[in-house]
Design an enzyme around this catalytic site. Structure first.
Site, PDB file in Angstrom:
ATOM      1  N   GLY A 276       0.889  -1.151  -0.078  1.00  0.00           N
ATOM      2  CA  GLY A 276      -0.077   0.008  -0.055  1.00  0.00           C
ATOM      3  C   GLY A 276       0.779   1.250  -0.053  1.00  0.00           C
ATOM      4  O   GLY A 276       1.945   1.219   0.560  1.00  0.00           O
TER       5      GLY A 276
ATOM      6  N   GLY B 246      -0.795   4.482   0.359  1.00  0.00           N
ATOM      7  CA  GLY B 246      -1.497   5.733   0.879  1.00  0.00           C
ATOM      8  C   GLY B 246      -0.849   6.644   1.738  1.00  0.00           C
ATOM      9  O   GLY B 246       0.499   6.513   1.770  1.00  0.00           O
ATOM     10  N   ASN B 247      -1.348   7.537   2.463  1.00  0.00           N
ATOM     11  CA  ASN B 247      -0.432   8.314   3.295  1.00  0.00           C
ATOM     12  C   ASN B 247       0.112   7.371   4.436  1.00  0.00           C
ATOM     13  O   ASN B 247       1.255   7.733   5.076  1.00  0.00           O
ATOM     14  CB  ASN B 247      -1.477   9.396   4.078  1.00  0.00           C
TER      15      ASN B 247
ATOM     16  N   GLY C 116       1.083   4.132   4.254  1.00  0.00           N
ATOM     17  CA  GLY C 116       2.176   3.337   3.557  1.00  0.00           C
ATOM     18  C   GLY C 116       3.185   4.105   3.328  1.00  0.00           C
ATOM     19  O   GLY C 116       4.392   3.727   3.499  1.00  0.00           O
TER      20      GLY C 116
ATOM     21  N   ALA D 268      -1.298  10.031   9.583  1.00  0.00           N
ATOM     22  CA  ALA D 268       0.175  10.018   8.806  1.00  0.00           C
ATOM     23  C   ALA D 268       0.913  11.134   8.744  1.00  0.00           C
ATOM     24  O   ALA D 268       2.058  11.043   8.947  1.00  0.00           O
ATOM     25  CB  ALA D 268      -0.253   9.503   7.277  1.00  0.00           C
TER      26      ALA D 268
ATOM     27  N   LYS E 120     -12.299   2.152  15.226  1.00  0.00           N
ATOM     28  CA  LYS E 120     -12.027   3.432  15.627  1.00  0.00           C
ATOM     29  C   LYS E 120     -12.320   4.274  14.676  1.00  0.00           C
ATOM     30  O   LYS E 120     -12.950   5.593  14.831  1.00  0.00           O
ATOM     31  CB  LYS E 120     -10.503   3.451  15.877  1.00  0.00           C
TER      32      LYS E 120
END
Length: 173
Positions: free
Chosen positions: A12, A14-15, A17, A108, A159
């Site tokens: 991954g 994304g932010n 990863g 992140a 969450k």
């Protein structure tokens, strides 16, 4: 005979990863037991007419998901397998490897900016969870490892649902 260095791959980009790739890319340079090159699996996208993989490989920045934070040059991109779903049991089954999961109430951008954050790693094999702690922990990113990966993964998903619900309640007053 010395064991071969352990290879690290981040699934991954994304932010999260990308933030993790920044930390691990820097940490493996100092840790002899790990290979110095870190691979990151990326779902190919086009950003401003360029492939995201090309941007990350050439500019060392994920301009779409974590702009403003350079990735270490030892982080290399692999295009991930098509249709991979990031659910630990499916990955474990399909790839035949142990999976640890990370969950924390962190953003992140704050982790990448080296603000103080803490997180939990759940691992069915404690030794592997402790390896991830070694890879990820910094003075500002504190890690706790537990041997209940299923609960950590479930709490991570729940969450987010609670946060969305709280946001709706706040927005509706």
């Amino acid at each position: 005979m010395a064991a071969a260095p352990l290879k690290v791959c981040i699934v991954g980009s994304g932010n999260w990863g990308s933030a993790v790739a920044k930390i691990i890319g820097n940490n493996v340079k100092k840790l002899q037991k790990f290979a110095s090159t870190v691979k990151m699996w990326v779902f190919e996208e086009t950003v401003n007419g360029r492939k995201l993989t090309d941007i990350i490989n050439n500019d060392h920045e994920n301009v779409k998901y974590l702009p403003g934070h350079k990735l270490p040059e030892n982080v290399g991109i692999d295009e991930g397998p098509e249709g991979l779903k990031l659910i630990s049991d499916i990955i474990r089954e399909k790839m035949g490897i142990d999976i640890s999961v990370l969950m924390g109430a962190n953003i992140a951008n704050e982790v990448a900016a080296e603000k103080f954050c803490e997180t939990t790693i759940g691992s069915k094999v404690m030794e592997n969870g402790l390896l991830f702690k070694e890879l990820l922990q910094t003075p500002n990113f504190r890690i706790t490892v537990v041997d209940d990966a299923d609960t950590v993964e479930l709490c991570g998903a729940l969450k987010n649902i609670v946060a969305v619900g709280a946001g709706f309640c706040d927005g509706l007053r």
